[in-house]
Design an enzyme around this catalytic site. Structure first.
Site, PDB file in Angstrom:
ATOM      1  N   ASP A 129      51.964  58.889  39.887  1.00 54.07           N
ATOM      2  CA  ASP A 129      50.596  59.163  40.333  1.00 54.07           C
ATOM      3  C   ASP A 129      49.907  57.898  40.835  1.00 54.07           C
ATOM      4  OD1 ASP A 129      49.852  61.847  40.273  1.00 54.07           O
ATOM      5  OD2 ASP A 129      49.687  61.846  38.080  1.00 54.07           O
ATOM      6  N   LYS A 134      53.179  71.604  42.223  1.00 48.65           N
ATOM      7  CA  LYS A 134      54.050  70.423  42.156  1.00 48.65           C
ATOM      8  C   LYS A 134      55.472  70.817  41.767  1.00 48.65           C
ATOM      9  CE  LYS A 134      50.006  67.620  41.106  1.00 48.65           C
ATOM     10  NZ  LYS A 134      49.204  66.907  40.086  1.00 48.65           N
ATOM     11  N   GLN A 191      49.316  65.558  33.838  1.00 47.87           N
ATOM     12  CA  GLN A 191      48.269  66.270  34.576  1.00 47.87           C
ATOM     13  C   GLN A 191      46.905  65.998  33.932  1.00 47.87           C
ATOM     14  OE1 GLN A 191      48.665  67.975  37.522  1.00 47.87           O
ATOM     15  NE2 GLN A 191      46.442  68.046  37.537  1.00 47.87           N
TER      16      GLN A 191
END
Ligand code: NAP
Length: 284
Positions: free
Chosen positions: A119, A52, A96
């Site tokens: 997200d 990412k 994460q």
């Protein structure tokens, strides 16, 4: 033999558009910025975060690292999230997952400002998806739809079967397919006869998290198969949830693993970050 649906090609297309959008924001003095929060030493998480970060660098998005050892207290993590929510120079917040034991993931996800939830996991964004309201879409399911659209797969009225009902993949993917007028069946570990469902699927999306959940005898010849799974086999190789060797000769099209859905997830995260920066700058 099936047509390969190449996620690398589609991801490159999405990322080229994102790079252009980032350039336009830079020209107006806005620097799209993603806060990357990683707690602990999970090796897979480190690999994902690395990918990412790399994508951010290539596209001109600033990635700001917030790395913590496994022992970080939940209260301190929540305090950091509040700080990032209030920081006007941060447009997206990526926490994460999985978080280490002792930290309540639901609480952390819910603490992120929904506008910065790139997200798409915040209950408000998931609720918006269910309600048919605009919001941030989860990256992997959105990436699946992007691949299907790129290859001109007609979803309207199609028999779609989704294997897996997780909050981050299966459920939102079923909802997106429904929004595109597919007739959607969701399967899971209590499904009585999985093969009876998959054999009817024109669109078969599999996100079960174990190898060979779908084999060649379980598909119909005109199926388009999307394999979301990523499994590390005993021999060290990556495999999806679909048994590629037996399924690919028997269907119309299939996404490979690696090189299918995986690259799309990162591309959609980059797009979500750009969109968040645009909206927060009042340009979206
Ligand atoms: N490519 C990417 O970027 C990306 C992104 C996210 C995830 N993934 C991969 O996608 C896979 C799924 O991820 P996830 O987070 O959704 O996993 P998850 O939270 O473990 O959920 C798996 C789902 O599949 C169902 N399931 C498991 N085994 C099954 C079986 N034999 N038959 C029918 N249903 C079965 C489970 O049913 P129950 O609900 O009944 O337990 C559950 O709903 C994993 O391999 C993950 O690594 C890839």
């Amino acid at each position: 033999v099936a047509q390969l649906l190449d996620g690398k090609v589609v991801a490159a297309k999405v990322q080229a558009a994102v790079a252009e959008g980032v350039g336009a924001l830079h020209a107006r003095g806005v620097r799209p910025t993603l806060a990357v929060v990683l707690v602990g030493e999970d090796p897979a998480s480190k690999v994902y975060v690395g990918g990412k970060r790399r994508a951010c660098r290539v596209l001109g998005i600033e990635a700001r690292d917030h790395l913590f050892p496994e022992g970080l207290a939940q209260a301190d993590l929540l305090a950091l999230i509040r700080e990032l929510n209030a920081d006007r120079s941060v447009h997206g917040i990526l926490v994460q997952l999985p978080l280490p034991p002792g930290i309540d993931e639901d609480r952390v996800i819910a603490a992120v400002d929904p506008a910065k939830d790139v997200d798409g996991f915040h209950p408000e964004n998931l609720g918006r998806l269910l309600a048919g309201m605009p919001g941030v879409l989860p990256c992997t399911p959105a990436g699946v739809i992007e691949i299907l659209d790129h290859y001109g797969v007609d979803l309207k009225g199609a028999e779609a079967v989704v294997v897996g009902r997780s909050r981050i993949v299966g459920k939102p993917l079923a909802q997106l397919l429904l929004g595109r007028h597919a007739t959607v069946t969701m399967c899971h570990t209590r499904t009585r006869d999985l093969a009876a469902h998959t054999q009817r699927a024109e669109i078969l999306a599999v996100a079960a998290g174990r190898p060979a959940v779908v084999t060649g005898d379980m598909v119909r010849p005109d199926a388009v198969v999307v394999d979301v799974g990523v499994n590390r086999l005993a021999n060290g190789k990556l495999a999806g949830d679909v048994e590629f060797a037996t399924v690919s000769p028997r269907v119309r099209a299939i996404t490979p693993v690696p090189g299918g859905v995986g690259p799309m997830t990162i591309a959609m995260l980059m797009r979500n970050t750009l969109d968040a920066a645009r909206r927060q700058a009042g340009l979206g």
